[in-house]
Design a protein around this motif. Sequence first.
Motif, PDB file in Angstrom:
ATOM      1  N   LEU A 130       3.763  13.245  -7.561  1.00  0.00           N
ATOM      2  CA  LEU A 130       3.670  14.870  -7.889  1.00  0.00           C
ATOM      3  C   LEU A 130       5.263  15.266  -7.825  1.00  0.00           C
ATOM      4  N   THR A 131       6.013  14.830  -6.831  1.00  0.00           N
ATOM      5  CA  THR A 131       7.495  15.275  -6.964  1.00  0.00           C
ATOM      6  C   THR A 131       8.113  15.115  -8.004  1.00  0.00           C
ATOM      7  N   GLU A 132       8.007  13.876  -8.582  1.00  0.00           N
ATOM      8  CA  GLU A 132       8.486  13.462  -9.969  1.00  0.00           C
ATOM      9  C   GLU A 132       7.932  14.577 -11.179  1.00  0.00           C
ATOM     10  N   LYS A 133       6.733  14.847 -11.015  1.00  0.00           N
ATOM     11  CA  LYS A 133       6.101  15.734 -12.009  1.00  0.00           C
ATOM     12  C   LYS A 133       6.534  17.210 -11.990  1.00  0.00           C
ATOM     13  N   GLU A 165       0.904  24.313  -8.901  1.00  0.00           N
ATOM     14  CA  GLU A 165       0.268  24.210  -7.220  1.00  0.00           C
ATOM     15  C   GLU A 165       1.181  23.078  -6.631  1.00  0.00           C
ATOM     16  N   ALA A 166       1.405  21.835  -7.086  1.00  0.00           N
ATOM     17  CA  ALA A 166       1.751  20.701  -6.375  1.00  0.00           C
ATOM     18  C   ALA A 166       3.124  21.071  -6.168  1.00  0.00           C
ATOM     19  N   ASP A 193       4.527  24.229  -5.481  1.00  0.00           N
ATOM     20  CA  ASP A 193       4.450  25.150  -4.067  1.00  0.00           C
ATOM     21  C   ASP A 193       4.033  24.108  -3.080  1.00  0.00           C
ATOM     22  N   TRP A 194       3.404  23.116  -3.050  1.00  0.00           N
ATOM     23  CA  TRP A 194       3.050  22.338  -1.833  1.00  0.00           C
ATOM     24  C   TRP A 194       4.133  21.640  -1.480  1.00  0.00           C
ATOM     25  N   ILE A 195       4.748  21.116  -2.407  1.00  0.00           N
ATOM     26  CA  ILE A 195       5.952  20.132  -2.253  1.00  0.00           C
ATOM     27  C   ILE A 195       7.228  21.047  -1.346  1.00  0.00           C
ATOM     28  N   SER A 196       7.606  22.172  -2.113  1.00  0.00           N
ATOM     29  CA  SER A 196       8.593  22.921  -1.615  1.00  0.00           C
ATOM     30  C   SER A 196       8.090  23.729  -0.272  1.00  0.00           C
TER      31      SER A 196
END
Length: 206
Positions: free
Chosen positions: A28-31, A200-201, A203-206
């Motif tokens: 998810l981070t890479e994407k 959405e990913a 936003d979640w990671i950050s």
Amino acid sequence: MSNPACGHRTTQTPVEEFETAESDRKRLTEKSFLLAEADDSSEVPDPDIEALQGLVEEVDRQGATYQSVAVAAVQILERALCYEREAAEAALSLGQQEKLEAMVATADQAASVLRDTLSAQGHKVMHLCTEQSPPEPERSRSSSDEPWWFVLSDALEVLEEGTDRMSTLTTGQPSGSSARRLSQTIAQLLQSHHDALLLEADDWIS
């Protein structure tokens, strides 16, 4: 009744779950980094359901080529729907859930529009494909019990696979043909949903 279009994880040990979670978070981070680096001008518009309806009404829906593309599109959309619904169920907030439910509604409408255009032979092919699908493994828990990144990563992967399949169908059809326009429209819809989940990913990671 379970939907054969949906595939789920088999039961994992705690160690396997941890390793899978770490792998999903990394993906998810890479994407999300790839999304951040993408040019805004390359964003794919979210196709309008009314436009899809107009497209299927103006083409020869009984042609073998159209039917084969429509069958593939319905199968891909139904599989994507399974994972989008799970992502909505596992949403981290009401606002996020509402966004994902809107995506589910759009994909469901698109699948319904195309399903209604299938001929008797098209429905027969759909039925045969369903019968030949591998049995769905039992789930050890519901999607709402799974970590958000588990469900989100699965949905992203399925949408990416679906987009690739529809894009391949697009390039295999003559330019300007109804089958090409249809496959391109569905590929755009899947891509737009994939990109929305990536946001959405992010936003979640950050």
